[in-house]
Design an enzyme around this catalytic site. Sequence first.
Site, PDB file in Angstrom:
ATOM      1  N   ALA A 191      -6.272  10.519   7.636  1.00  0.00           N
ATOM      2  CA  ALA A 191      -4.918  10.626   7.125  1.00  0.00           C
ATOM      3  C   ALA A 191      -3.874  10.868   8.220  1.00  0.00           C
ATOM      4  O   ALA A 191      -2.820  10.210   8.216  1.00  0.00           O
ATOM      5  CB  ALA A 191      -4.848  11.722   6.056  1.00  0.00           C
TER       6      ALA A 191
ATOM      7  N   GLY B  93       0.811  -1.208   0.000  1.00  0.00           N
ATOM      8  CA  GLY B  93       0.000   0.000   0.000  1.00  0.00           C
ATOM      9  C   GLY B  93       0.842   1.255   0.000  1.00  0.00           C
ATOM     10  O   GLY B  93       1.669   1.457   0.892  1.00  0.00           O
TER      11      GLY B  93
ATOM     12  N   GLY C 185      -0.335   4.340   0.251  1.00  0.00           N
ATOM     13  CA  GLY C 185      -1.100   5.454   0.809  1.00  0.00           C
ATOM     14  C   GLY C 185      -0.316   6.152   1.909  1.00  0.00           C
ATOM     15  O   GLY C 185       0.911   6.074   1.975  1.00  0.00           O
ATOM     16  N   PHE C 186      -1.029   6.822   2.804  1.00  0.00           N
ATOM     17  CA  PHE C 186      -0.358   7.602   3.838  1.00  0.00           C
ATOM     18  C   PHE C 186       0.488   6.726   4.758  1.00  0.00           C
ATOM     19  O   PHE C 186       1.651   7.038   5.029  1.00  0.00           O
ATOM     20  CB  PHE C 186      -1.387   8.380   4.653  1.00  0.00           C
ATOM     21  CG  PHE C 186      -2.040   9.501   3.894  1.00  0.00           C
ATOM     22  CD1 PHE C 186      -1.304  10.602   3.489  1.00  0.00           C
ATOM     23  CD2 PHE C 186      -3.386   9.458   3.575  1.00  0.00           C
ATOM     24  CE1 PHE C 186      -1.889  11.638   2.779  1.00  0.00           C
ATOM     25  CE2 PHE C 186      -3.986  10.497   2.875  1.00  0.00           C
ATOM     26  CZ  PHE C 186      -3.242  11.580   2.479  1.00  0.00           C
TER      27      PHE C 186
ATOM     28  N   ASP D 160      -6.294   2.422   7.590  1.00  0.00           N
ATOM     29  CA  ASP D 160      -7.705   2.052   7.670  1.00  0.00           C
ATOM     30  C   ASP D 160      -7.928   0.584   7.991  1.00  0.00           C
ATOM     31  O   ASP D 160      -9.008   0.208   8.442  1.00  0.00           O
ATOM     32  CB  ASP D 160      -8.412   2.366   6.346  1.00  0.00           C
ATOM     33  CG  ASP D 160      -8.570   3.859   6.108  1.00  0.00           C
ATOM     34  OD1 ASP D 160      -8.536   4.622   7.096  1.00  0.00           O
ATOM     35  OD2 ASP D 160      -8.724   4.264   4.945  1.00  0.00           O
TER      36      ASP D 160
ATOM     37  N   GLU E  62     -18.740  17.649   2.048  1.00  0.00           N
ATOM     38  CA  GLU E  62     -17.953  18.366   1.047  1.00  0.00           C
ATOM     39  C   GLU E  62     -18.541  18.185  -0.349  1.00  0.00           C
ATOM     40  O   GLU E  62     -18.639  19.145  -1.134  1.00  0.00           O
ATOM     41  CB  GLU E  62     -16.504  17.886   1.106  1.00  0.00           C
ATOM     42  CG  GLU E  62     -15.783  18.357   2.367  1.00  0.00           C
ATOM     43  CD  GLU E  62     -14.519  17.576   2.692  1.00  0.00           C
ATOM     44  OE1 GLU E  62     -13.840  17.955   3.654  1.00  0.00           O
ATOM     45  OE2 GLU E  62     -14.226  16.588   2.001  1.00  0.00           O
TER      46      GLU E  62
END
Length: 421
Positions: A316, A12, A14-15, A301, A172
Amino acid sequence: MTAPMPHVVIVGGGFAGLWATRALASAPVRITLLDRGNHHLFQPLLYQVATAGLSAPDIAAPLRHILRGQKNVEVRMATVARIDAAGKRVELEDGSAIAFDFLLLASGATHAYFGNDHWAAHAPGLKTLDDALDLRRKLLLAFERAEAADDPAEREAWLSFAVVGGGPTGVELAGTLAEIARHTLKDEFRNIDPAQARVRLVEAGPRVLSSFPEDLSEKARRQLEKLGVEVATGTPVADITAEGYRLGETFVPAKTVVWAAGVAASPLGRTLGVELDRAGRVPVLPDLTVPGHPDLFVAGDLASLQQDGKPVPGVAPAAKQMGRHVAQSIRARLSGRTTTPFVYRDYGNLATIGRMAAVVDFGRLKLSGLLAWWFWLTAHVFFLIGFRNRLVVLLNWFWAYWSYQRAARIILGDDDRSDTK
């Protein structure tokens, strides 16, 4: 003979995965970073791509480019099929396998429809760039279909939008959709008035932004309504079809429904052979290792961890902190030291609602309206990867602020094909 360096495999980009990789830059290890895509995505701004405010490259950067100066890492674009925890191997979909000494599983989350997976065809979610591009096309085409419709009922259905889920993403999306209809598309159509579009935010719980204090939640609701969003709380969606959705006993015709109500952990967690929580996440020990597997870490996550009686949120900042902690733990293990418990530091919550409207919660400090919006904007520009992305996003936002225009409104593809750029 020199012993080979320990092999750290990170699943992964991601962050959590990227922050762990960079934190191991000077460690005596070799790293293999695996991801299905070739890029790191700044997911908090994904809705901006979906609503035509930004282009895909504005919020993403190639992993190879980000890590080009880190000599101890190899980036591989590959899909992981399963984790062989006992054999310490990562098995790929192409049939190959990669052995590891340490593994960080940070493969994120996907959409969850609470047992109604057939809704996915009619209510797309927003987790990847592909999702954002497909959704952008769907939203913009709705106005085109309404313009071409002769039947008033069909036209009304095309101009009816529903966002299911009152968390930050849903808020949003709904606020931005209302701004597009009332400002961006003004005077561009001849047969419809885009400002007459109905944008509804549907939340099953009693209020939107439930993770925020109640007073900020109420301010967010009022700001949404000021933008023209209908806020429906307290009743879950009962059904979603191609023609609309059912709220309680009432069916609402709507051609465009967007899902922002729930997430499920990556299915890779199921291959570990451990008991998962209700959301499919992996319960981890305080140092983020999997029980019984001290060399296997889970972060982001996919990790389930309680702190001070509350779950560490899937946001995040938490993922970044977890990634850095895993890197520290690996360094400690290599040095013969024991690992320490992960401690999440909550720096606050931010959510934007629309033009000059946002809410910020920093504990004692709570902001809403224009000041909160400027704070949200500054924070998101600061945390983007790379100077080019920060500059482009800032320029796009300033242009949108002064002109109400959104720079990425080109519709690509035909009816059977999603956007490709």
